[in-house]
Design a protein around this motif. Structure first.
Motif, PDB file in Angstrom:
ATOM      1  N   ARG A  31      -7.840  10.437 -70.913  1.00  0.00           N
ATOM      2  CA  ARG A  31      -7.604  11.592 -71.777  1.00  0.00           C
ATOM      3  C   ARG A  31      -6.753  12.654 -71.079  1.00  0.00           C
ATOM      4  NH1 ARG A  31     -12.373  14.373 -73.563  1.00  0.00           N
ATOM      5  NH2 ARG A  31     -11.142  15.007 -75.359  1.00  0.00           N
ATOM      6  N   ILE A  32      -6.970  12.845 -69.774  1.00  0.00           N
ATOM      7  CA  ILE A  32      -6.199  13.842 -69.029  1.00  0.00           C
ATOM      8  C   ILE A  32      -4.726  13.455 -68.982  1.00  0.00           C
ATOM      9  CG2 ILE A  32      -5.789  14.742 -66.702  1.00  0.00           C
ATOM     10  CD1 ILE A  32      -8.862  14.788 -66.348  1.00  0.00           C
ATOM     11  N   GLY A  86      -3.104  11.564 -71.030  1.00  0.00           N
ATOM     12  CA  GLY A  86      -2.561  11.741 -72.368  1.00  0.00           C
ATOM     13  C   GLY A  86      -2.306  13.197 -72.694  1.00  0.00           C
ATOM     14  N   ARG A  87      -3.210  14.066 -72.257  1.00  0.00           N
ATOM     15  CA  ARG A  87      -3.042  15.503 -72.504  1.00  0.00           C
ATOM     16  C   ARG A  87      -1.828  16.054 -71.748  1.00  0.00           C
ATOM     17  NH1 ARG A  87      -6.992  19.175 -74.114  1.00  0.00           N
ATOM     18  NH2 ARG A  87      -8.002  17.340 -75.025  1.00  0.00           N
ATOM     19  N   ALA A 139       1.179  15.305 -73.681  1.00  0.00           N
ATOM     20  CA  ALA A 139       1.242  16.197 -74.843  1.00  0.00           C
ATOM     21  C   ALA A 139       1.772  17.570 -74.442  1.00  0.00           C
ATOM     22  CB  ALA A 139      -0.139  16.323 -75.480  1.00  0.00           C
ATOM     23  N   GLU A 140       1.369  18.044 -73.260  1.00  0.00           N
ATOM     24  CA  GLU A 140       1.857  19.342 -72.785  1.00  0.00           C
ATOM     25  C   GLU A 140       3.355  19.294 -72.501  1.00  0.00           C
ATOM     26  OE1 GLU A 140      -0.448  20.704 -69.462  1.00  0.00           O
ATOM     27  OE2 GLU A 140      -1.933  21.638 -70.771  1.00  0.00           O
ATOM     28  N   GLN A 142       5.011  19.555 -75.831  1.00  0.00           N
ATOM     29  CA  GLN A 142       4.895  20.898 -76.387  1.00  0.00           C
ATOM     30  C   GLN A 142       5.837  21.868 -75.683  1.00  0.00           C
ATOM     31  OE1 GLN A 142       0.736  21.773 -76.020  1.00  0.00           O
ATOM     32  NE2 GLN A 142       0.122  20.287 -77.597  1.00  0.00           N
ATOM     33  N   ASP A 161      -5.601   5.652 -76.440  1.00  0.00           N
ATOM     34  CA  ASP A 161      -6.778   6.480 -76.675  1.00  0.00           C
ATOM     35  C   ASP A 161      -8.010   5.657 -76.308  1.00  0.00           C
ATOM     36  OD1 ASP A 161      -8.906   7.922 -77.647  1.00  0.00           O
ATOM     37  OD2 ASP A 161      -8.120   8.191 -79.666  1.00  0.00           O
ATOM     38  N   TRP A 210      -6.309  19.129 -63.641  1.00  0.00           N
ATOM     39  CA  TRP A 210      -7.365  18.917 -64.623  1.00  0.00           C
ATOM     40  C   TRP A 210      -8.613  18.409 -63.927  1.00  0.00           C
ATOM     41  CZ3 TRP A 210      -6.817  19.415 -70.082  1.00  0.00           C
ATOM     42  CH2 TRP A 210      -5.535  19.780 -70.499  1.00  0.00           C
ATOM     43  N   SER A 266     -12.240  16.046 -64.679  1.00  0.00           N
ATOM     44  CA  SER A 266     -13.042  15.180 -65.537  1.00  0.00           C
ATOM     45  C   SER A 266     -14.499  15.536 -65.277  1.00  0.00           C
ATOM     46  CB  SER A 266     -12.771  13.712 -65.201  1.00  0.00           C
ATOM     47  OG  SER A 266     -13.504  12.858 -66.046  1.00  0.00           O
ATOM     48  N   SER A 286      -9.049  21.885 -68.103  1.00  0.00           N
ATOM     49  CA  SER A 286      -7.923  22.235 -67.247  1.00  0.00           C
ATOM     50  C   SER A 286      -8.366  23.286 -66.238  1.00  0.00           C
ATOM     51  CB  SER A 286      -6.764  22.780 -68.082  1.00  0.00           C
ATOM     52  OG  SER A 286      -7.110  24.043 -68.647  1.00  0.00           O
TER      53      SER A 286
END
Length: 458
Positions: free
Chosen positions: A24-25, A27-28, A31-32, A35, A74, A144, A146, A154
């Motif tokens: 997930r990290i 993937g995030r 995404a950042e 963005q 995912d 980040w 976990s 974060s």
């Protein structure tokens, strides 16, 4: 309030904090980059694993998890076999396809670094990700954590100053609670059971139909995991050469059940829990309950006491809602991370949740349910996390079997009394938290002490 569906996450093994969280990290992070509008100029990505993620990352498949996240997968929807194939293809080609279709060079063995010397202050499970352009200029740098059970945060979130003990999170619910005492007081004032109260909160986050279907899906994935674990034989990956034992025990139970009820109870709970955790150790699909390392306890108890009942759906939903409500208390007031609390925060919490769920199914009052949760945790206090070889196998698989039996016994003991136990659930949660803080880091998912150093790998 968090949702119980945040605790019961569908993912892959072997670890929620070291596998699901890093997926997930990564993937995030992508995404950042999107963005921020810098994805078109990214030419290199570097990943640094810190703390427990470095010390036990290989055995917990953390590098593979990072790759899966960078591939855009995912943890809840990926197919484990397809995921393995995609990781192998990337390792062979050395090319990572970014969102949008552009490829950059990425070799996991060099692009992912183990920073054994870096012990993060904010949380033991740290990941630093950096992105660079063609000239080598750094264009993104984020750290980040976990934090257990697939939860991530974060550095910006964890460094945010707070003015109260509770940081508001999630949508408004009709019955917010931040302690077991508050939970029990609301139940008494409203004249409702714990699962009814939790359900009202859940239905404020989504429709009642969606909540029910989500709980049913969670239970279905749990039972499918048991079924796979009962049928798959062979040696678990990782080098310890641990043999899957659940199928053999299962065959013995099918051919000649034990003659007395006590042995039968132990064997059924043992085989179901071991089936789940052997699947988890093999990287199969599991449900965090509340973590992967403790994923076998709740499914085992549900399978033995609820799954064959005529009112299966009602029983299972009551169980999961009650167990989830107790799990929220541990998540909000302490931690469910083995790297923070030791295994008391994983198997101990799962045992406590399962005891509460079973006591509710057996007709216990809210106070008896809280008593069951307290009894279960009281006898898991101080439980260390010292995985041999950094693998979620020894002692993790058997520990889930023992935890499932403990949960059933705690529920039985709780139903024999009406008053609150001398030690309250809030007190035992706080004791677990303090014990985890005081526990040496050698015994908190670092493989630097205990069984991890006294058992020779061979």
């Amino acid at each position: 309030m968090l949702s119980v569906l945040d605790l019961f996450r569908i993912g892959i093994g072997p670890s929620s904090s070291h596998t699901v969280g890093p997926i997930r990290i990564a993937g995030r992070f992508l995404a950042e980059l999107q963005q921020a509008g810098v994805m078109p100029v990214v030419e290199r990505i570097d990943v640094e694993l810190q703390g427990s993620l470095a010390l036990t990352g290989v055995g917990h498949a953390t590098p593979k998890a990072v790759v899966l996240g960078l591939l855009g997968l995912d943890p809840e929807t990926l197919d484990p076999e397809d995921a393995d194939n995609r990781v192998s293809a990337l390792e062979a080609s050395g090319q990572l396809t970014l969102p949008g279709g552009r490829q950059i060079a990425f070799v996991p063995s060099t692009g992912i670094r183990f920073a054994y010397d870096v012990i993060p202050v904010l949380h033991p499970n740290g990941i630093r990700l950096q992105a660079f352009d063609a000239e080598g200029t750094k264009i993104a740098d984020s750290t980040w954590y976990s934090t257990g059970g697939g939860f991530i945060a974060s550095q910006r979130q964890l460094e945010r100053p707070v003015t109260a003990d509770i940081v508001p999170a999630g949508p408004q619910v009709p019955h917010p609670f931040y302690s077991a005492a508050e939970l029990l007081a609301i139940c008494e004032a409203k004249g409702v059971s714990i699962d009814t109260l939790i359900l009202a909160n859940e239905n404020a986050m989504r429709s009642a139909g969606e909540t029910g279907l989500a709980l049913d899906r969670i239970a279905g994935v749990m039972m499918a995991c048991i079924d796979r674990g009962l049928s798959r034989t062979g040696i678990l990956p990782g080098g310890l050469k641990v043999r899957r034992r659940a199928p053999e025990i299962w065959q013995k139970l099918q051919s000649g059940p034990p003659s007395n009820e006590r042995e039968q109870l132990f064997d059924w709970l043992n085989v179901y829990a071991m089936a789940v955790n052997e699947e988890n150790a093999a990287g199969g699909q599991v449900v965090t309950a509340p973590t992967n390392g403790a994923a076998g306890i709740i499914p085992a108890v549900i399978r033995h006491y609820c799954w064959d009942a005529e009112d299966r759906t009602a029983r299972v939903r009551k169980f999961l809602l009650t167990a989830g409500g107790v799990g929220l208390l541990y998540k909000q007031r302490a931690s469910i991370s083995g790297a923070e609390m030791g295994c008391q925060g994983e198997v101990g919490v799962a045992c406590s949740m399962a005891a509460a769920g079973l006591a509710a199914v057996w007709g216990g009052t809210p106070q008896q349910v809280a008593n069951a949760a307290e009894i279960a945790m009281e006898h898991n206090l101080g439980l260390t996390c010292d995985p041999v070889g950094g693998l979620v196998q020894i002692p993790c698989i058997e520990r889930n079997a023992i935890g499932s039996v403990k949960a059933a016994n705690a529920a039985r003991l709780a139903l024999h009394s009406l008053e609150q136990t001398k030690v309250s659930l809030d007190q035992v949660i706080e004791t677990m938290r303090q014990t985890g803080i005081d526990m040496s880091s050698k015994y908190k998912e670092t493989s630097q002490g205990g069984l991890a150093v006294n058992v020779v790998e061979c």
